[in-house]
Design a protein around this motif. Structure first.
Motif, PDB file in Angstrom:
ATOM      1  N   THR A  57       9.459   1.288  -7.334  1.00  0.00           N
ATOM      2  CA  THR A  57       8.259   2.287  -8.056  1.00  0.00           C
ATOM      3  C   THR A  57       7.732   1.564  -9.279  1.00  0.00           C
ATOM      4  O   THR A  57       8.593   0.909  -9.977  1.00  0.00           O
ATOM      5  CB  THR A  57       8.700   3.551  -8.489  1.00  0.00           C
ATOM      6  N   THR A  65       2.022   6.042 -11.617  1.00  0.00           N
ATOM      7  CA  THR A  65       3.029   5.135 -10.811  1.00  0.00           C
ATOM      8  C   THR A  65       2.388   5.059  -9.398  1.00  0.00           C
ATOM      9  O   THR A  65       1.781   5.975  -8.937  1.00  0.00           O
ATOM     10  CB  THR A  65       4.247   5.926 -10.895  1.00  0.00           C
ATOM     11  N   THR A  75       4.188   3.703  -5.439  1.00  0.00           N
ATOM     12  CA  THR A  75       5.507   3.153  -4.675  1.00  0.00           C
ATOM     13  C   THR A  75       4.905   2.040  -3.680  1.00  0.00           C
ATOM     14  O   THR A  75       3.799   2.032  -3.238  1.00  0.00           O
ATOM     15  CB  THR A  75       5.843   4.328  -3.593  1.00  0.00           C
TER      16      THR A  75
END
Length: 320
Positions: A136, A168, A170
């Motif tokens: 992340t 954020t 991934t």
């Protein structure tokens, strides 16, 4: 929210739901049955991860100083100014010196490849057993990040963005078994597809079964249509071993990636692709082979071997 029994039960319930979603969604991707839920989880928990990272690491905010250079012609100059600003903001301890070194390398790669990048910090890592090989990062949709953008660092290809929250994102690492990227061999231009194998070298299937490839040859990304998910010219790795079996339609080689996936910290998301393929210009200089030392032995004849008057058997001088 007041600290009541109901609020604590709600927190436990949210955590249980998040864990259930992660268990179901063991492989990220567009076809995931819980794509919508994963987006919601990123929205809820992303700020928490980001806040924790900022609390324990105050230099994290400095990473946001890396920006797209704007004008193509002024990209390198802008990146150099960003680098100087980051150096002024970061401290002088060992950890920050390491980060400065990573930033220097990443900015060099971005400048040579003419990539417009958004700097980011790795703030969490996914489990390597039973789940995707993911990390992340602390940038998201609010920073201009979109799904299927290339992620790199100063060494080369890190992976691609799979899920984006407000703050954020991934990143699926190139080491993940579900990861595949088109590659091109340096100089020979042989094309192939590299796949992750966890903590083992990448497996590359070259399209030419008779391709002339050897240990030490290097690969870069070939690039995708419209530069998503991969931009061209990003260093991938170096050939460790060539499958001895030949005669097939393809040829298999095993490649050591340039990036160490267990030591990720500072990365960059490519938000602007280069106008033209940088080809092999982003690859680091080839290491100069060390010369092999040679030893020359000179035999000097002894006195006993050159003097005919000396008996080699008993060392006694003979009389005529």
């Amino acid at each position: 929210m007041r600290d009541t029994r109901e609020s604590r039960l709600l927190l436990v319930l949210l955590i249980a739901i998040a864990f259930a979603l992660i268990t179901v969604d063991i492989r990220g991707g567009q076809d995931s049955p819980v794509e919508g839920a994963r987006q919601a989880a990123a929205t809820v928990f992303g700020p928490i991860e980001n806040g924790v990272s900022s609390a324990v690491n105050p230099v994290g905010n400095a990473i946001a100083a890396v920006r797209d250079s704007g004008s193509r012609h002024d990209r390198i100059a802008q990146l150099e100014r960003d680098n100087a600003a980051l150096k002024a903001k970061l401290g002088s301890d060992d950890r920050n010196r390491s980060r400065l070194k990573q930033l220097d390398k990443m900015i060099r790669v971005a400048g040579e490849g003419q990539y417009g990048i958004k700097g980011a910090e790795v703030i969490a890592i996914g489990a390597a057993q039973g789940f995707s090989w993911t990390v992340t990062i602390d940038v998201g949709a609010n920073d201009g990040i979109r799904r299927d953008m290339t992620v790199l660092n100063g060494d080369g290809l890190v992976g691609r963005v799979t899920t984006v929250g407000p703050d954020t994102s991934t990143v699926l690492l190139a080491s993940d078994p579900d990861f595949t990227v088109g590659t091109r061999m340096e100089n020979s231009d042989e094309l192939g597809f590299a796949s992750g194998q966890g903590d083992r070298p990448l497996r590359v299937q070259l399209l030419n079964g008779k391709a002339d490839v050897k240990k030490g040859d290097r690969l870069v990304t070939f690039g995708s249509q419209a530069d998503r998910p991969f931009v061209p010219g990003v260093p991938v790795g170096v050939v460790l071993r060539v499958d001895p079996s030949g005669g097939g339609l393809t040829r298999t080689v095993y490649v050591q990636p340039f990036v160490s996936f267990s030591r990720l910290d500072i990365v960059g998301v490519v938000v602007t692709a280069p106008k033209k393929d940088p080809r092999d210009t982003v690859l680091p200089p080839k290491p100069v082979p060390k010369p092999t030392p040679t030893v020359t032995v000179t035999v000097t004849p002894s006195d006993s071997a050159t003097d005919p008057s000396t008996d080699s058997a008993d060392g006694q001088q003979q009389t005529p």
